[in-house]
Design a protein around this motif. Structure first.
Motif, PDB file in Angstrom:
ATOM      1  N   ALA A  38      13.195 -21.713 -15.835  1.00 30.91           N
ATOM      2  CA  ALA A  38      13.720 -22.357 -16.649  1.00 30.91           C
ATOM      3  C   ALA A  38      13.027 -22.154 -18.184  1.00 30.91           C
ATOM      4  CB  ALA A  38      14.118 -23.596 -16.497  1.00 30.91           C
ATOM      5  N   ILE A  39      11.750 -22.414 -18.209  1.00 25.26           N
ATOM      6  CA  ILE A  39      11.172 -22.130 -19.618  1.00 25.26           C
ATOM      7  C   ILE A  39      11.023 -20.889 -20.152  1.00 25.26           C
ATOM      8  CG2 ILE A  39       8.804 -22.255 -20.280  1.00 25.26           C
ATOM      9  CD1 ILE A  39       8.418 -24.948 -18.636  1.00 25.26           C
ATOM     10  N   PHE A  40      10.914 -19.754 -19.070  1.00 23.76           N
ATOM     11  CA  PHE A  40      10.795 -18.347 -19.341  1.00 23.76           C
ATOM     12  C   PHE A  40      12.165 -17.979 -19.919  1.00 23.76           C
ATOM     13  CE2 PHE A  40       7.338 -17.310 -16.085  1.00 23.76           C
ATOM     14  CZ  PHE A  40       6.709 -17.790 -16.793  1.00 23.76           C
ATOM     15  N   ILE A  41      13.460 -18.516 -19.395  1.00 27.76           N
ATOM     16  CA  ILE A  41      14.646 -18.282 -20.070  1.00 27.76           C
ATOM     17  C   ILE A  41      14.927 -18.759 -21.239  1.00 27.76           C
ATOM     18  CG2 ILE A  41      17.339 -18.576 -19.558  1.00 27.76           C
ATOM     19  CD1 ILE A  41      16.592 -18.139 -16.527  1.00 27.76           C
ATOM     20  N   ASP A  42      14.261 -20.073 -21.546  1.00 23.75           N
ATOM     21  CA  ASP A  42      14.450 -20.838 -22.759  1.00 23.75           C
ATOM     22  C   ASP A  42      13.784 -19.918 -23.759  1.00 23.75           C
ATOM     23  OD1 ASP A  42      15.461 -22.907 -24.250  1.00 23.75           O
ATOM     24  OD2 ASP A  42      13.314 -23.645 -24.428  1.00 23.75           O
ATOM     25  N   TYR A  43      12.540 -19.400 -23.463  1.00 26.84           N
ATOM     26  CA  TYR A  43      12.003 -18.307 -24.421  1.00 26.84           C
ATOM     27  C   TYR A  43      12.863 -17.173 -24.982  1.00 26.84           C
ATOM     28  CZ  TYR A  43       7.140 -19.890 -22.594  1.00 26.84           C
ATOM     29  OH  TYR A  43       6.138 -20.469 -22.330  1.00 26.84           O
ATOM     30  N   LEU A  44      13.755 -16.907 -24.162  1.00 29.70           N
ATOM     31  CA  LEU A  44      14.840 -15.732 -24.546  1.00 29.70           C
ATOM     32  C   LEU A  44      15.646 -16.090 -25.647  1.00 29.70           C
ATOM     33  CD1 LEU A  44      15.622 -14.324 -21.184  1.00 29.70           C
ATOM     34  CD2 LEU A  44      13.362 -14.185 -22.599  1.00 29.70           C
ATOM     35  N   ARG A  45      15.797 -17.443 -26.000  1.00 29.51           N
ATOM     36  CA  ARG A  45      16.732 -17.768 -27.046  1.00 29.51           C
ATOM     37  C   ARG A  45      16.617 -16.977 -28.542  1.00 29.51           C
ATOM     38  NH1 ARG A  45      19.929 -21.908 -26.037  1.00 29.51           N
ATOM     39  NH2 ARG A  45      19.606 -23.437 -24.453  1.00 29.51           N
ATOM     40  N   ASP A  57      22.572 -20.950 -20.546  1.00 33.24           N
ATOM     41  CA  ASP A  57      22.846 -22.494 -20.861  1.00 33.24           C
ATOM     42  C   ASP A  57      23.589 -22.684 -19.439  1.00 33.24           C
ATOM     43  OD1 ASP A  57      21.249 -23.015 -22.996  1.00 33.24           O
ATOM     44  OD2 ASP A  57      23.370 -22.904 -24.336  1.00 33.24           O
ATOM     45  N   ASN A  58      24.363 -22.226 -19.199  1.00 31.22           N
ATOM     46  CA  ASN A  58      25.241 -22.190 -17.800  1.00 31.22           C
ATOM     47  C   ASN A  58      24.199 -22.212 -16.594  1.00 31.22           C
ATOM     48  OD1 ASN A  58      27.580 -22.831 -19.081  1.00 31.22           O
ATOM     49  ND2 ASN A  58      28.159 -20.721 -19.017  1.00 31.22           N
ATOM     50  N   GLN A  59      23.242 -20.948 -16.528  1.00 30.89           N
ATOM     51  CA  GLN A  59      22.532 -21.099 -15.337  1.00 30.89           C
ATOM     52  C   GLN A  59      21.414 -22.227 -15.471  1.00 30.89           C
ATOM     53  OE1 GLN A  59      23.479 -18.814 -13.443  1.00 30.89           O
ATOM     54  NE2 GLN A  59      25.049 -18.558 -15.041  1.00 30.89           N
ATOM     55  N   LEU A  60      20.864 -22.443 -16.581  1.00 29.89           N
ATOM     56  CA  LEU A  60      20.116 -23.834 -16.758  1.00 29.89           C
ATOM     57  C   LEU A  60      20.495 -24.839 -15.931  1.00 29.89           C
ATOM     58  CD1 LEU A  60      18.162 -22.905 -19.815  1.00 29.89           C
ATOM     59  CD2 LEU A  60      17.162 -22.500 -17.478  1.00 29.89           C
ATOM     60  N   HIS A  61      21.809 -25.200 -16.383  1.00 29.38           N
ATOM     61  CA  HIS A  61      22.528 -26.387 -16.064  1.00 29.38           C
ATOM     62  C   HIS A  61      22.926 -26.262 -14.430  1.00 29.38           C
ATOM     63  CE1 HIS A  61      24.950 -29.905 -16.454  1.00 29.38           C
ATOM     64  NE2 HIS A  61      26.137 -29.138 -15.895  1.00 29.38           N
ATOM     65  N   ALA A  62      23.054 -25.304 -13.863  1.00 26.66           N
ATOM     66  CA  ALA A  62      23.367 -25.028 -12.465  1.00 26.66           C
ATOM     67  C   ALA A  62      22.159 -25.186 -11.676  1.00 26.66           C
ATOM     68  CB  ALA A  62      24.082 -23.597 -12.148  1.00 26.66           C
TER      69      ALA A  62
END
Length: 185
Positions: A38-45, A57-62
């Motif tokens: 989740a942190i790594f995905i947030d880095y991609l913003r 965002d949808n993936q992080l929520h799920a």
């Protein structure tokens, strides 16, 4: 009045065994901690398109590990089909640099999430970084000039100011294409 209707067939749902086989021998399969991913995905913003941010965002929520792994892998594969892991590792080094240089103390924000960190990650290191932090009648500010950005734009300028004395929390106040700054400004 002309009216047309289209009902394209829905894509078949992917079964989980197919999702696993898509990522099982990749670098992403080693990222099996959902919080780290989740942190790594947030880095991609900073480098994501609007649709990628929405999808992330949808993936992080799920919070489904397999789907998040698949998204993360496909993100890097789209940027470098030959070496997605190498692309990720290079970007992660930039994130670590942004965290080291641009982390804020006022709101305890990681460097990659700060305004300067986001610009740094998206456009790279500025060609010229002018810092002014000792003018008596002005907030500390920085002007970043790019001759050419990572995405191929020319002559970009970003102006940041720091409303909090004694902190590193600079805010973006100007983002525009510009002519080169000269030393008289």
């Amino acid at each position: 009045m002309f009216f047309q209707r289209s009902n394209p067939p829905a894509e078949p749902a992917l079964d989980s065994s197919r999702l696993v086989s898509e990522i099982e021998n990749t670098f992403v399969s080693k990222i099996d901690n959902i919080d780290s991913l989740a942190i790594f995905i947030d880095y991609l913003r900073s480098i994501s398109s609007v649709s990628e941010v929405t999808y992330a965002d949808n993936q992080l929520h799920a919070a489904d590990l397999l789907t998040m792994q698949r998204f993360f892998y496909s993100f890097w594969q789209r940027r470098n089909a030959e070496e997605p892991e190498q692309e990720w590792l290079l970007y992660r080094m930039d994130v670590e640099e942004a965290n080291r240089i641009f982390a804020t103390t006022v709101r305890a924000k990681k460097g990659y999430a700060s305004d300067r960190g986001r610009v740094y990650l998206k456009y790279g290191k500025p060609t010229i970084r002018s810092v002014s932090d000792h003018e008596p009648s002005a907030y500390p500010f920085e002007i970043w000039q790019y001759d050419r950005t990572r995405d191929g734009q020319n002559n970009r300028r970003f102006v940041f100011y720091n409303p909090y004395s004694g902190s590193n929390d600079y805010r973006l106040i100007q983002d525009r294409k510009s002519t080169r700054l000269n030393s008289s400004h």
